[in-house]
Enzyme design. Structure first.
Site, mmCIF file in Angstrom:
data_model
loop_
_atom_site.group_PDB
_atom_site.id
_atom_site.type_symbol
_atom_site.label_atom_id
_atom_site.label_comp_id
_atom_site.label_asym_id
_atom_site.label_seq_id
_atom_site.Cartn_x
_atom_site.Cartn_y
_atom_site.Cartn_z
ATOM 1 N N GLU A 1 -20.202 -26.558 -87.877
ATOM 2 C CA GLU A 1 -19.409 -26.857 -89.078
ATOM 3 C C GLU A 1 -20.002 -28.030 -89.851
ATOM 4 O OE1 GLU A 1 -15.494 -25.166 -86.745
ATOM 5 O OE2 GLU A 1 -15.748 -27.337 -87.033
ATOM 6 N N GLY B 1 -13.788 -20.020 -83.236
ATOM 7 C CA GLY B 1 -12.529 -19.849 -83.944
ATOM 8 C C GLY B 1 -12.222 -18.435 -84.395
ATOM 9 N N GLU C 1 -22.836 -22.983 -78.653
ATOM 10 C CA GLU C 1 -21.707 -22.355 -79.334
ATOM 11 C C GLU C 1 -22.219 -21.300 -80.308
ATOM 12 O OE1 GLU C 1 -17.940 -25.066 -79.625
ATOM 13 O OE2 GLU C 1 -19.428 -25.771 -81.036
ATOM 14 N N SER D 1 -14.348 -20.011 -78.616
ATOM 15 C CA SER D 1 -13.137 -19.298 -78.194
ATOM 16 C C SER D 1 -12.947 -19.305 -76.686
ATOM 17 C CB SER D 1 -13.144 -17.858 -78.732
ATOM 18 O OG SER D 1 -13.142 -17.861 -80.154
ATOM 19 N N LYS E 1 -11.452 -31.381 -83.992
ATOM 20 C CA LYS E 1 -11.807 -31.107 -85.395
ATOM 21 C C LYS E 1 -10.927 -31.936 -86.340
ATOM 22 C CE LYS E 1 -13.627 -26.659 -83.981
ATOM 23 N NZ LYS E 1 -13.978 -25.293 -84.374
ATOM 24 N N HIS F 1 -22.660 -30.109 -84.724
ATOM 25 C CA HIS F 1 -21.765 -28.947 -84.681
ATOM 26 C C HIS F 1 -22.049 -28.038 -85.875
ATOM 27 C CE1 HIS F 1 -18.071 -26.566 -84.665
ATOM 28 N NE2 HIS F 1 -17.922 -26.925 -83.404
#
Length: 296
Positions: free
Chosen positions: A144, A220, A214, A260, A59, A142
């Site tokens: 994000e 996270g 994911e 995680s 990241k 992703h």
């Protein structure tokens, strides 16, 4: 006239019935084995041919000097020829990490890539910039990137096609929100993401791709999908690939779990038949990443 006593069926009839029953059971077992080995070749699910791929997604962390120090720290810890090990690092860290990783089993990947060759796209990275630096993997789509930078399934598809055009293996991310999971629509949502991401991708290209499941609610947060929850979705993804292409393609494509992942849960997750490794976030920045790579 003598009365005949009731007798058992003749021996020949008993043998015939036994032979029929035995062969029925054998045929039934063969059918079950065939179903179980649908994606795993003739030897069954215990002998999967897919090599595990464990990738770290750094990241927006580590300056170039910090990145080199981390690569040097992790090199002996992630040594494992049975697993493909990839560090997906910030763009500015790619070249120094390439140098630091020389002579090791670590491959350096990118965290993003644009779908144009060049031009007035300030701040973006062209695919030939990555290949010129020696990059073979790139994380695409992703959550994000989707949340903070307005990426869509359609732009992810454009990036996937461009990556294949340049010989870069895409690590294609998909996943659901907590609301989507609670509403019971997570499988449908992920199937849609996969089908759009793979539009106009050939079967031969798809076989070399990596898909990273994911769940957004587990990234996270310290929350992790159970191994059964992760397997359910990864199997659904493989089934979706089989529908779009065929069983052979589904058998070769590698599907990671991310969210995680840590040294404590890696072995259980990676033991599942449809989970071929992990896309690891925060834990990939720590020495414990070595324990994830060497999970057995």
């Amino acid at each position: 006239m003598a009365t005949r006593c009731p007798t058992s069926p003749p021996v020949a009839e008993l043998l015939l019935n036994f032979w029929k029953e035995k062969n029925f059971l054998v045929l039934q077992q063969q059918t079950t084995n065939k179903k179980n080995s649908r994606y795993f070749g003739e030897k069954g699910s215990g002998d999967m041919a897919r090599k595990k791929i464990i990738a770290g997604n750094w990241k927006m962390n580590k300056t170039p000097s910090e990145a080199v120090a981390l690569v040097n720290e992790l090199k002996p810890l992630v040594a494992n020829d049975e697993v493909d090990v990839v560090f997906c690092v910030p763009a500015i860290d790619i070249i120094p990490c390439m140098e630091a990783a020389k002579g090791s089993n670590i491959q350096i990947g990118a965290e993003n890539m644009y779908f144009e060759e060049s031009g007035a796209y300030t701040g973006e990275i062209a695919p030939n910039m990555l290949t010129d630096a020696g990059v073979n993997y790139v994380v695409l789509g992703h959550s994000e990137r989707r949340e903070y930078f307005a990426e869509t399934d359609e732009t992810v598809n454009k990036k996937v096609l461009k990556a294949f055009e340049h010989g870069i293996t895409p690590i294609i991310c998909c996943g659901e929100s907590l609301t989507q999971r609670k509403q019971g629509i997570y499988i449908d949502w992920i199937r849609m993401q996969i089908k759009i991401a793979f539009q106009n991708v050939t079967a031969d290209q798809a076989k070399t791709a990596v898909i990273a499941y994911e769940p957004i609610w587990a990234i996270g947060t310290g929350e992790t999908a159970t191994s059964d929850q992760a397997e359910e979705v990864c199997k659904a993804i493989r089934d979706c690939i089989a529908e779009v292409y065929d069983d052979a393609t589904a058998a070769e494509i590698r599907i990671q779990y991310g969210g995680s992942v840590n040294a404590g849960n890696a072995a259980e997750l990676f033991a599942k038949p449809d989970i071929d490794g992990g896309l690891v976030g925060g834990a990939s920045l720590k020495p414990d990443f070595g324990k994830i790579v060497n999970y057995k």
